[in-house]
Design a protein around this motif. Sequence first.
Motif, mmCIF file in Angstrom:
data_model
loop_
_atom_site.group_PDB
_atom_site.id
_atom_site.type_symbol
_atom_site.label_atom_id
_atom_site.label_comp_id
_atom_site.label_asym_id
_atom_site.label_seq_id
_atom_site.Cartn_x
_atom_site.Cartn_y
_atom_site.Cartn_z
ATOM 1 N N LEU A 74 -4.745 -2.449 13.222
ATOM 2 C CA LEU A 74 -4.919 -2.013 14.613
ATOM 3 C C LEU A 74 -6.132 -1.101 14.773
ATOM 4 N N ALA A 75 -6.327 -0.208 13.824
ATOM 5 C CA ALA A 75 -7.493 0.680 13.906
ATOM 6 C C ALA A 75 -8.792 -0.114 13.774
ATOM 7 N N VAL A 92 -3.217 3.754 20.019
ATOM 8 C CA VAL A 92 -1.883 4.372 20.047
ATOM 9 C C VAL A 92 -0.960 3.652 19.057
ATOM 10 N N GLY A 93 -1.048 2.332 18.989
ATOM 11 C CA GLY A 93 -0.254 1.582 18.020
ATOM 12 C C GLY A 93 -0.597 1.948 16.584
ATOM 13 N N ALA A 94 -1.884 2.163 16.307
ATOM 14 C CA ALA A 94 -2.293 2.556 14.958
ATOM 15 C C ALA A 94 -1.740 3.936 14.602
ATOM 16 N N VAL A 95 -1.762 4.859 15.565
ATOM 17 C CA VAL A 95 -1.220 6.193 15.316
ATOM 18 C C VAL A 95 0.285 6.108 15.069
ATOM 19 N N LEU A 96 0.990 5.347 15.887
ATOM 20 C CA LEU A 96 2.435 5.214 15.714
ATOM 21 C C LEU A 96 2.782 4.524 14.394
ATOM 22 N N GLN A 144 8.532 6.512 5.808
ATOM 23 C CA GLN A 144 9.234 5.536 4.972
ATOM 24 C C GLN A 144 9.473 6.076 3.571
ATOM 25 N N ASP A 145 10.627 5.717 3.011
ATOM 26 C CA ASP A 145 10.949 6.069 1.624
ATOM 27 C C ASP A 145 10.630 4.925 0.676
ATOM 28 N N ASP A 146 10.670 3.707 1.199
ATOM 29 C CA ASP A 146 10.422 2.521 0.404
ATOM 30 C C ASP A 146 8.921 2.229 0.377
ATOM 31 N N PHE A 147 8.386 1.952 -0.806
ATOM 32 C CA PHE A 147 6.961 1.693 -0.931
ATOM 33 C C PHE A 147 6.540 0.435 -0.181
ATOM 34 N N ALA A 148 7.342 -0.623 -0.249
ATOM 35 C CA ALA A 148 6.990 -1.878 0.432
ATOM 36 C C ALA A 148 6.952 -1.687 1.939
ATOM 37 N N ALA A 149 7.906 -0.943 2.482
ATOM 38 C CA ALA A 149 7.917 -0.695 3.923
ATOM 39 C C ALA A 149 6.724 0.158 4.333
ATOM 40 N N ALA A 150 6.419 1.168 3.531
ATOM 41 C CA ALA A 150 5.259 2.021 3.825
ATOM 42 C C ALA A 150 3.963 1.218 3.752
ATOM 43 N N ALA A 151 3.880 0.304 2.800
ATOM 44 C CA ALA A 151 2.682 -0.538 2.681
ATOM 45 C C ALA A 151 2.533 -1.451 3.886
ATOM 46 N N GLY A 152 3.639 -1.991 4.373
ATOM 47 C CA GLY A 152 3.585 -2.843 5.559
ATOM 48 C C GLY A 152 3.113 -2.092 6.785
ATOM 49 N N TRP A 153 3.646 -0.889 6.988
ATOM 50 C CA TRP A 153 3.210 -0.065 8.124
ATOM 51 C C TRP A 153 1.750 0.357 7.968
ATOM 52 N N THR A 154 1.323 0.609 6.746
ATOM 53 C CA THR A 154 -0.075 1.003 6.505
ATOM 54 C C THR A 154 -1.023 -0.157 6.794
ATOM 55 N N ILE A 155 -0.614 -1.359 6.424
ATOM 56 C CA ILE A 155 -1.434 -2.540 6.731
ATOM 57 C C ILE A 155 -1.555 -2.717 8.238
#
Length: 163
Positions: A139-140, A111-115, A123-134
């Motif tokens: 988690l997955a 569930v955490g990975a999905v969220l 995210q609009d910012d690439f760095a923020a999107a990269a952090g969430w993707t990591i």
Amino acid sequence: MPRSTPAPWRSVDRRTATLAALTLVAFGAAALARVLVDATTASIGSSTRYVTVPAAQWDTFDTANVIACVGACCAGAGVLLFGATLVVAVRRHRAARLPRLLAAVTLTMVVGAVLAGIAAGAQDDFAAAAGWTILRTALAGLAAASLPALCLAALRTRAARLR
């Protein structure tokens, strides 16, 4: 006649403790690599690499790529060691509630990975999107690594019920 005292029962055996320590070391090295990549790339401008650095010269961008590759390998080793630690722990302990606990933790990671994936897409910012993707990938990976231990615990519980 002298009697030897029995060795105290340990809740965690040496193999499990060793694998857990190696897991922490691998994840620590991956986190350190992430910090080093951020520190190394902080001074890199997006256009300066292509304008001022000749193609044959080693620069900070190449250094950051090598550090990131080492960090990714450490993270992958950490995930594999995490799965191995759980399997060894399940083999050692025959607690009746262990399958439920593992299932709850695995489901929480899924569930955490999905969220985290949903948050990365917003995210609009690439760095923020990269952090969430990591975070999503970590988690997955941990959820997938816990599946063998979860299956082993469920099979042991089922076999104990059939006896």
